[in-house]
Design a protein around this motif. Structure first.
Motif, mmCIF file in Angstrom:
data_model
loop_
_atom_site.group_PDB
_atom_site.id
_atom_site.type_symbol
_atom_site.label_atom_id
_atom_site.label_comp_id
_atom_site.label_asym_id
_atom_site.label_seq_id
_atom_site.Cartn_x
_atom_site.Cartn_y
_atom_site.Cartn_z
ATOM 1 N N VAL A 1 0.836 -1.202 0.000
ATOM 2 C CA VAL A 1 0.000 0.000 0.000
ATOM 3 C C VAL A 1 0.873 1.256 0.000
ATOM 4 N N LEU B 1 -3.362 3.664 6.322
ATOM 5 C CA LEU B 1 -2.084 3.282 5.730
ATOM 6 C C LEU B 1 -1.299 2.373 6.664
ATOM 7 N N SER C 1 -2.210 -1.272 7.340
ATOM 8 C CA SER C 1 -2.131 -2.211 6.221
ATOM 9 C C SER C 1 -1.110 -3.302 6.550
ATOM 10 N N TRP D 1 2.977 -1.948 3.834
ATOM 11 C CA TRP D 1 2.897 -0.611 3.251
ATOM 12 C C TRP D 1 4.288 -0.039 3.039
ATOM 13 N N ASN E 1 -5.290 5.833 0.306
ATOM 14 C CA ASN E 1 -4.175 4.884 0.213
ATOM 15 C C ASN E 1 -4.624 3.701 -0.645
#
Length: 365
Positions: free
Chosen positions: A65, A204, A207, A210, A241
């Protein structure tokens, strides 16, 4: 360190050549990492990955991400077009009605509307109060300041790119006992089944994988940085994101593959020319290809050597992102990078140059 998924066929030799040249440039300038995707409507996406999430970190893959920065505006344009199609709002709705507490041009007979906001034609000085965003002023304080500004031109008459003004949508949905993030999730992310898409810093960092942001020390030296909060507070402008897997789905949606979620009429609406963007014609790496340039509703519309190209780029501290699609060719492209490198401008322009040259050769055979 690049991976082709799936294996490129013989007819994709041009894409392999582009990917190889891109990787060579990335290695020359020590880019931390990037991902890109080529989508042809109705065919498997071709995803290319390079680099790592951070120093000594995981290899970047299709599920990593990144921040999308101003590519988030493409989602805002589509989401608002869906709301207009559902008669929840109108493009002619004045900002004074959407967020009345700020008094946006209260006495002006030609008010700033939702359509002006999304088409970047409010009339305010370009990038008004981005400095206050970066100084972490509260959203309400920034909107109050904006509402007091004297415009450069009447709404709808000139192109004046904004970030802070998109906070109107953030504030509006908060006042509606919802949130912009929830509306985006329910209106786009969930129905499109985008597996990793989110909004906000928490989205974010929660995740499973990322990419960490990197800022330039020199053109070929990079330093890992912290994720900044500032532009995340303006979700419609820069709060999304996504992984490259998500972006493949987003491009497919804009190519009309999910009409039950995003209709052809909505796609046409957001990619219809609203205001001329003369400055774009002077973009380095792009100017030799561009014959005309406009802004639609969250999307830029380019004439790329006679081909319609819908595009948007994004840049926040430590990240760059590009998304684009050629509707007449039914193809699209996206690139995400965990470094704030201007190389992305060259990469995207060269991608489309390579694609259109290849397409022309195929037509002539």
């Amino acid at each position: 360190m690049h991976v082709f998924q799936p294996v490129l066929a013989e007819e994709d030799a041009w894409l392999y050549d582009f990917a190889s040249k891109t990787q060579a440039q990335a290695m020359k300038y020590n880019l931390p990492g990037y991902v890109l995707v080529f989508v042809r409507k109705g065919e498997p996406a071709k995803i290319i990955t390079y680099g790592v999430t951070e120093n000594f970190g995981d290899k970047i893959d299709r599920n990593t991400v990144f921040r999308l920065a101003s590519v988030s505006k493409t989602f805002a344009g589509v989401l608002m077009a869906k709301k207009v199609a559902e008669d929840q709002l109108s493009w002619q709705t004045p900002l004074l009605e959407i967020v009345p507490e700020y008094g946006f041009n209260r006495l002006d007979p030609n008010p700033i509307t939702l359509g002006h906001l999304l088409s970047q034609s409010s009339g305010y000085i370009p990038n008004a109060y981005d400095n206050l965003i970066e100084a972490n002023y509260s959203l309400k304080r920034v909107l109050r300041q904006l509402a007091k500004l004297e415009p450069l031109c009447s709404p709808g008459k000139c192109y004046t790119y904004q970030n802070a003004l998109f906070g109107v949508l953030e504030d509006y949905y908060t006042n509606q006992k919802s949130s912009y993030a929830d509306e985006l999730r329910k209106g786009i992310f969930q129905p499109l089944k985008m597996p990793h898409a989110s909004t906000g810093k928490k989205g974010l960092q929660s995740s499973s994988k990322w990419a960490k942001p990197h800022i330039a020390i020199t053109r070929s030296k990079w330093r890992e940085s912290k994720v900044q909060d500032d532009y995340y507070r303006y979700g419609p402008a820069a709060g999304v994101n996504a992984s490259i897997e998500d972006m493949a789905i987003w491009v497919r949606a804009m190519l009309g593959e999910y009409p039950e979620v995003i209709s052809g009429q909505i796609i046409d609406t957001v990619t219809s020319e609203k205001i001329k963007t003369t400055r774009e014609m002077r973009r380095r790496d792009w100017r030799r290809f561009l014959k005309d340039a406009h802004y639609g509703l969250g999307w830029r519309i380019y004439d790329f050597n006679g081909h319609k190209l819908n595009y948007h780029g994004g840049w926040v501290k430590g990240y760059r992102a590009d998304v684009s699609f050629a509707p007449d060719e039914e193809v699209g492209y996206a690139m995400l990078m965990n470094a704030e490198s201007n190389l992305i401008n060259s990469f995207t322009a060269k991608f489309w140059q390579a694609y259109f040259e290849e397409a022309e050769e195929v037509k002539q055979k």
